[in-house]
Scaffold this motif. Structure first.
Motif, short mmCIF file in Angstrom:
data_model
loop_
_atom_site.label_atom_id
_atom_site.label_comp_id
_atom_site.label_asym_id
_atom_site.label_seq_id
_atom_site.Cartn_x
_atom_site.Cartn_y
_atom_site.Cartn_z
N PRO A 82 27.64 7.71 5.66
CA PRO A 82 28.47 7.96 6.83
C PRO A 82 28.94 9.42 6.92
O PRO A 82 29.23 9.92 7.99
N GLY A 83 28.99 10.10 5.78
CA GLY A 83 29.49 11.46 5.74
C GLY A 83 28.41 12.51 5.86
O GLY A 83 27.21 12.21 5.89
N PRO A 84 28.82 13.77 5.88
CA PRO A 84 27.88 14.87 6.11
C PRO A 84 26.94 15.15 4.94
O PRO A 84 25.94 15.85 5.10
N GLY A 85 27.22 14.57 3.77
CA GLY A 85 26.34 14.80 2.61
C GLY A 85 25.02 14.08 2.68
O GLY A 85 24.04 14.49 2.05
N GLY A 86 24.97 13.00 3.44
CA GLY A 86 23.71 12.26 3.61
C GLY A 86 23.13 11.70 2.34
O GLY A 86 21.93 11.45 2.25
N ALA A 87 23.97 11.49 1.32
CA ALA A 87 23.52 10.94 0.03
C ALA A 87 22.47 11.81 -0.63
O ALA A 87 21.58 11.33 -1.32
N LYS A 88 22.58 13.12 -0.43
CA LYS A 88 21.59 14.06 -0.98
C LYS A 88 21.56 14.04 -2.51
O LYS A 88 20.51 14.29 -3.11
N PRO B 166 2.03 5.50 -2.70
CA PRO B 166 2.61 6.60 -1.93
C PRO B 166 3.93 6.16 -1.32
O PRO B 166 4.05 5.03 -0.85
N ALA B 167 4.90 7.06 -1.37
CA ALA B 167 6.25 6.67 -0.95
C ALA B 167 6.93 7.77 -0.16
O ALA B 167 6.67 8.96 -0.35
N VAL B 168 7.83 7.34 0.71
CA VAL B 168 8.78 8.22 1.37
C VAL B 168 10.15 7.77 0.90
O VAL B 168 10.49 6.59 0.96
N TYR B 169 10.92 8.73 0.40
CA TYR B 169 12.27 8.46 -0.05
C TYR B 169 13.23 9.03 1.00
O TYR B 169 13.09 10.17 1.43
N LEU B 170 14.18 8.20 1.37
CA LEU B 170 15.19 8.56 2.35
C LEU B 170 16.57 8.33 1.73
O LEU B 170 16.69 7.65 0.71
N SER B 171 17.58 8.86 2.38
CA SER B 171 18.96 8.54 2.03
C SER B 171 19.82 8.81 3.25
O SER B 171 19.47 9.63 4.10
N THR B 172 20.91 8.08 3.32
CA THR B 172 21.88 8.34 4.37
C THR B 172 23.25 7.91 3.89
O THR B 172 23.38 7.14 2.93
N ASP C 132 0.84 -1.20 0.00
CA ASP C 132 0.00 0.00 0.00
C ASP C 132 0.87 1.25 0.00
O ASP C 132 0.42 2.33 -0.39
N ALA C 133 2.10 1.12 0.48
CA ALA C 133 3.03 2.25 0.56
C ALA C 133 4.46 1.73 0.53
O ALA C 133 4.71 0.56 0.86
N LEU C 134 5.38 2.62 0.16
CA LEU C 134 6.79 2.27 0.04
C LEU C 134 7.66 3.22 0.86
O LEU C 134 7.39 4.42 0.91
N ILE C 135 8.69 2.65 1.46
CA ILE C 135 9.73 3.45 2.10
C ILE C 135 11.06 2.94 1.54
O ILE C 135 11.42 1.78 1.75
N ILE C 136 11.74 3.83 0.81
CA ILE C 136 12.98 3.45 0.16
C ILE C 136 14.08 4.39 0.63
O ILE C 136 13.91 5.61 0.62
N SER C 137 15.19 3.82 1.04
CA SER C 137 16.35 4.62 1.41
C SER C 137 17.47 4.33 0.41
O SER C 137 17.88 3.18 0.24
N PHE C 138 17.92 5.38 -0.25
CA PHE C 138 18.87 5.26 -1.34
C PHE C 138 20.31 5.41 -0.87
O PHE C 138 20.68 6.43 -0.30
N ALA C 139 21.10 4.38 -1.15
CA ALA C 139 22.54 4.47 -0.94
C ALA C 139 23.12 5.28 -2.10
O ALA C 139 22.50 5.36 -3.17
N GLU C 140 24.27 5.87 -1.87
CA GLU C 140 24.91 6.66 -2.92
C GLU C 140 26.32 6.16 -3.16
O GLU C 140 27.11 6.06 -2.22
N HIS C 141 26.60 5.82 -4.40
CA HIS C 141 27.95 5.41 -4.80
C HIS C 141 28.46 6.43 -5.82
O HIS C 141 27.89 6.54 -6.91
N ASN C 142 29.46 7.18 -5.44
CA ASN C 142 30.05 8.17 -6.34
C ASN C 142 29.01 9.12 -6.93
O ASN C 142 29.02 9.43 -8.11
N GLY C 143 28.07 9.55 -6.09
CA GLY C 143 27.09 10.53 -6.49
C GLY C 143 25.88 9.98 -7.23
O GLY C 143 25.07 10.76 -7.73
N SER C 144 25.75 8.66 -7.30
CA SER C 144 24.63 8.08 -8.04
C SER C 144 24.15 6.80 -7.37
O SER C 144 24.59 6.46 -6.27
N TYR C 145 23.24 6.11 -8.03
CA TYR C 145 22.71 4.85 -7.51
C TYR C 145 23.78 3.77 -7.50
O TYR C 145 24.62 3.73 -8.41
N PRO C 146 23.74 2.86 -6.54
CA PRO C 146 24.61 1.69 -6.61
C PRO C 146 24.28 0.89 -7.87
O PRO C 146 23.12 0.80 -8.29
N ALA C 147 25.28 0.30 -8.48
CA ALA C 147 25.11 -0.42 -9.74
C ALA C 147 24.07 -1.53 -9.65
O ALA C 147 23.25 -1.70 -10.56
#
Length: 174
Positions: A114-120, A106-112, A70-85
């Motif tokens: 280890p560094g201060p950029g938070g995978a923005k 309906p979805a909530v997108y998250l990212s995190t 009914d709903a999605l919660i996705i947290s995106f990892a970041e590899h070199n500024g983009s999606y993991p392969a």
């Protein structure tokens, strides 16, 4: 409410999977299924491979699981500024079966990170492209410096401001 949560990462210690699971558990009375994208094995995408095998079974299974939500919660990892392969490859296969991968859930997108950029950077990519792939993003939150803002032993955010942002984002799914 059935909620699918996952981290767009194949790491066995994925901080994004941890964050997505935490966020999903903030929803009262939700039936939560946490996916591991390693469970959706697909070959490296190419049109030649697609002609040879047709639809990748892992991508079909991924889409079936999303369909049940009914709903999605996705947290995106970041590899070199983009999606993991691995995530991008699964996503590419899924779009060949159903371009609206996220099926207007309906979805909530998250990212995190280890560094201060938070995978923005990857969060911005995911949020911007979501409407083209059936993504109905109600809110997005970046969590910087994961190991400084999340207590792994107790499974919770320790930064009150970020915790409130995640709670408010997830409440939009209820």
């Amino acid at each position: 409410m059935k909620v699918i949560a996952f981290g767009a990462s194949t790491s066995s210690t994925s901080i994004n999977k941890t964050l997505a699971t935490y966020a999903a558990n903030l929803l009262p009375n939700a039936e939560i299924k946490v996916l591991d994208i390693k469970d959706y094995s697909v070959p490296l995408f190419s049109e030649d491979t697609e002609k040879e095998i047709g639809k990748a079974e892992g991508a079909e299974a991924f889409l079936r699981d999303i369909e049940q939500a009914d709903a999605l919660i996705i947290s995106f990892a970041e590899h070199n500024g983009s999606y993991p392969a691995a995530y991008k490859n699964l996503f590419d296969w899924a779009t060949r079966i159903n371009r609206e991968v996220y099926q207007n859930k309906p979805a909530v997108y998250l990212s995190t990170s280890p560094g201060p950029g938070g995978a923005k950077t990857v969060l911005a990519q995911a949020t911007t492209s979501a409407p083209y792939f059936g993504g109905d993003v109600k809110a997005s939150v970046s969590v910087p410096s994961f190991y400084d803002t999340f207590d792994l032993d107790n499974g919770r955010l320790t930064n009150a401001e970020i915790e409130e942002q995640v709670k408010q984002a997830v409440s939009l799914l209820a």
